[in-house]
Design an enzyme around this catalytic site. Structure first.
Site, PDB file in Angstrom:
ATOM      1  N   HIS A 276       2.033   3.331  -9.137  1.00  0.00           N
ATOM      2  CA  HIS A 276       1.843   1.893  -9.340  1.00  0.00           C
ATOM      3  C   HIS A 276       3.006   1.309 -10.154  1.00  0.00           C
ATOM      4  O   HIS A 276       3.448   0.193  -9.901  1.00  0.00           O
ATOM      5  CB  HIS A 276       0.503   1.617 -10.029  1.00  0.00           C
ATOM      6  CG  HIS A 276      -0.684   2.047  -9.206  1.00  0.00           C
ATOM      7  ND1 HIS A 276      -0.820   1.703  -7.887  1.00  0.00           N
ATOM      8  CD2 HIS A 276      -1.777   2.806  -9.508  1.00  0.00           C
ATOM      9  CE1 HIS A 276      -1.958   2.230  -7.413  1.00  0.00           C
ATOM     10  NE2 HIS A 276      -2.544   2.909  -8.376  1.00  0.00           N
TER      11      HIS A 276
ATOM     12  N   ASP B 173       0.823  -1.208   0.000  1.00  0.00           N
ATOM     13  CA  ASP B 173       0.000   0.000   0.000  1.00  0.00           C
ATOM     14  C   ASP B 173       0.859   1.261   0.000  1.00  0.00           C
ATOM     15  O   ASP B 173       1.955   1.267   0.554  1.00  0.00           O
ATOM     16  CB  ASP B 173      -0.919  -0.020   1.234  1.00  0.00           C
ATOM     17  CG  ASP B 173      -2.048   0.995   1.124  1.00  0.00           C
ATOM     18  OD1 ASP B 173      -2.407   1.390  -0.008  1.00  0.00           O
ATOM     19  OD2 ASP B 173      -2.568   1.406   2.182  1.00  0.00           O
TER      20      ASP B 173
ATOM     21  N   LEU C 228      11.352 -19.979  -5.090  1.00  0.00           N
ATOM     22  CA  LEU C 228      10.407 -19.128  -4.349  1.00  0.00           C
ATOM     23  C   LEU C 228       9.042 -19.204  -5.022  1.00  0.00           C
ATOM     24  O   LEU C 228       8.947 -19.099  -6.242  1.00  0.00           O
ATOM     25  CB  LEU C 228      10.891 -17.666  -4.374  1.00  0.00           C
ATOM     26  CG  LEU C 228       9.950 -16.643  -3.728  1.00  0.00           C
ATOM     27  CD1 LEU C 228      10.159 -16.602  -2.218  1.00  0.00           C
ATOM     28  CD2 LEU C 228      10.166 -15.247  -4.286  1.00  0.00           C
TER      29      LEU C 228
HETATM   30  C1  IPE Z   1      -5.331  -2.736  -0.159  1.00  0.00           C
HETATM   31  O1  IPE Z   1      -5.017  -1.384  -0.272  1.00  0.00           O
HETATM   32  C2  IPE Z   1      -5.301  -3.394  -1.505  1.00  0.00           C
HETATM   33  C3  IPE Z   1      -4.016  -3.525  -2.168  1.00  0.00           C
HETATM   34  C4  IPE Z   1      -2.854  -3.142  -1.687  1.00  0.00           C
HETATM   35  C5  IPE Z   1      -4.051  -4.152  -3.453  1.00  0.00           C
HETATM   36  P1  IPE Z   1      -6.168  -0.276  -0.380  1.00  0.00           P
HETATM   37  O2  IPE Z   1      -5.455   1.018  -0.501  1.00  0.00           O
HETATM   38  O3  IPE Z   1      -7.120  -0.618  -1.448  1.00  0.00           O
HETATM   39  O4  IPE Z   1      -6.888  -0.396   1.029  1.00  0.00           O
HETATM   40  P2  IPE Z   1      -7.855   0.621   1.774  1.00  0.00           P
HETATM   41  O5  IPE Z   1      -8.892   1.011   0.775  1.00  0.00           O
HETATM   42  O6  IPE Z   1      -7.020   1.799   2.181  1.00  0.00           O
HETATM   43  O7  IPE Z   1      -8.362  -0.119   2.944  1.00  0.00           O
HETATM   44  C1  IPE Z   2      -1.759   0.207  -3.273  1.00  0.00           C
HETATM   45  O1  IPE Z   2      -1.470   1.561  -3.321  1.00  0.00           O
HETATM   46  C2  IPE Z   2      -1.914  -0.396  -4.646  1.00  0.00           C
HETATM   47  C3  IPE Z   2      -3.307  -0.755  -4.996  1.00  0.00           C
HETATM   48  C4  IPE Z   2      -4.326  -0.685  -4.197  1.00  0.00           C
HETATM   49  C5  IPE Z   2      -3.508  -1.224  -6.344  1.00  0.00           C
HETATM   50  P1  IPE Z   2      -2.636   2.629  -3.292  1.00  0.00           P
HETATM   51  O2  IPE Z   2      -3.015   2.955  -4.685  1.00  0.00           O
HETATM   52  O3  IPE Z   2      -3.741   2.201  -2.415  1.00  0.00           O
HETATM   53  O4  IPE Z   2      -1.876   3.865  -2.643  1.00  0.00           O
HETATM   54  P2  IPE Z   2      -2.477   4.924  -1.620  1.00  0.00           P
HETATM   55  O5  IPE Z   2      -2.973   4.152  -0.435  1.00  0.00           O
HETATM   56  O6  IPE Z   2      -3.571   5.656  -2.341  1.00  0.00           O
HETATM   57  O7  IPE Z   2      -1.304   5.792  -1.307  1.00  0.00           O
HETATM   58 MG    MG Z   3      -4.123   2.458  -0.423  1.00  0.00          MG
END
Ligand code: IPE
Ligand code: IPE
Ligand code: MG
Length: 240
Positions: free
Chosen positions: A34, A17, A128
Site C-alpha cells: 500500500h 488494485d 487537475l
Molecule cells: C477494489 O479492490 C477496491 C480498491 C482498489 C480500493 P479490492 O481488492 O477490494 O476488490 P475485490 O475485493 O478483489 O473485488
Molecule cells: C488495492 O490493492 C488497494 C486496496 C484495496 C486498499 P489490494 O490490497 O486489493 O491488493 P491485492 O488485490 O490483494 O493484490
Molecule cells: Mg485487491
C-alpha cells in the site's frame, strides 16, 4: 477525413488494485504494498496532468474493505492520514485540486479534519481535479443520492439523481482502468461509468507507470464511442 488528433480522455477513473500481491511476491507485509501504491499514485497524478487529463478519480478504500483484517484496515487509515500530511503541499503547488469522495461516517475525526483541510488548501487549483474515493461504494453513492432527494421532497429523475451523486462536480469518466488483472468493477462508480471505456491491466498498481498509462490512453483512443448510435452516424458527425 475522420477526427483530428486523438483526444486524451478528460476524466480517467482507476481501481488501484494489486498492492497486496505486489508486497506478498516480495515477502513483504501487505502494508508495504500500500505504501508503494502511494508512490505509484504520485507518479500517475503527475503523468495525467502532463498529458492533459482534467480529472483523475481513484479508488483508495472501498465500503467493503472494512472486511479486511483489522491490522490492514488500521494500517490503511494511518497511511492515509500520513499521506495527507506529506503530499498535499506538493500536490497543491502542482495545481491539483483534491476532493474526497465517500462516506465520512466511520472515519476518525482526525482523518475527517485531514480531508477537509486538504480540500480547503487546494480549492483554488485548476490544473487537475483529483477525486480520492475513500470509504466509497457505488451502491452507497446511489442510495445516499436517492435518500437526499427523498428527504428534500424532490422528484427522483436521472438528472436529479446525477446532481445528488458524489461526483456531481465532474463529468462522467471517459476511461475506467483497473490494474491487478481482475476484470470486475468491485462497486466503483456504478452510476457514473455507464459509458466509460473499460481497460484492464495485468500490472499490479505499484508497477503501473507512465508507459502503462500511455497504453491505456492509446487503447481508449482506438475505441469508437457510439453512445447508442451506429458507427455510420458517428463517422458522419466526425467528418462534418
Ligand atoms: C477494489 O479492490 C477496491 C480498491 C482498489 C480500493 P479490492 O481488492 O477490494 O476488490 P475485490 O475485493 O478483489 O473485488
Ligand atoms: C488495492 O490493492 C488497494 C486496496 C484495496 C486498499 P489490494 O490490497 O486489493 O491488493 P491485492 O488485490 O490483494 O493484490
Ligand atoms: Mg485487491
Amino acid at each position: 477525413m475522420a477526427s483530428s488528433a486523438p483526444r486524451v480522455p478528460h476524466h480517467v477513473a482507476i481501481v488501484m488494485d494489486g498492492n497486496g500481491r505486489w508486497a506478498t511476491r516480495r515477502f513483504l507485509p501487505r502494508i508495504a504494498g500500500h505504501k508503494q501504491g502511494v508512490e505509484s499514485l504520485r507518479r500517475c497524478v503527475k503523468a495525467c496532468a502532463e498529458r492533459g487529463v482534467g480529472v483523475l478519480t481513484v479508488f483508495a478504500f472501498s465500503s467493503e474493505n472494512w472486511n479486511r483484517p483489522v491490522e490492514e484496515v488500521s494500517g490503511l487509515m494511518e497511511l492515509m492520514v500520513g499521506a495527507l500530511a506529506r503530499e498535499v503541499p506538493k500536490l497543491s503547488s502542482d495545481g491539483v485540486r483534491l476532493h474526497f469522495v465517500g462516506e465520512r461516517a466511520g472515519l476518525s475525526p482526525k482523518m475527517v479534519k485531514g480531508l477537509l483541510d486538504a480540500e480547503a488548501a487546494t480549492a483554488h487549483n485548476t490544473r487537475l481535479v483529483l477525486n480520492v474515493c475513500f470509504n466509497y461504494g457505488g451502491r452507497w453513492d446511489i442510495a445516499q443520492a436517492a435518500a437526499r432527494l427523498a428527504a428534500q421532497g424532490e422528484a427522483i429523475t436521472e438528472l436529479s439523481l446525477d446532481r445528488a451523486m458524489a461526483l456531481a462536480h465532474v463529468p462522467d469518466p471517459d476511461l475506467f482502468i483497473r490494474t491487478g488483472g481482475e476484470q470486475r468493477l468491485s462497486n466503483f462508480l456504478l452510476w457514473q461509468s455507464a459509458y466509460a471505456e473499460l481497460f484492464f491491466s495485468d500490472k499490479l498498481w505499484p508497477e503501473f507507470d507512465e508507459a502503462a498509462l500511455d497504453e491505456a490512453i492509446a487503447a481508449f483512443q482506438g475505441r469508437e464511442r457510439r453512445f447508442g448510435q451506429t458507427s455510420a452516424q458517428i463517422s458522419s458527425t466526425a467528418a462534418a
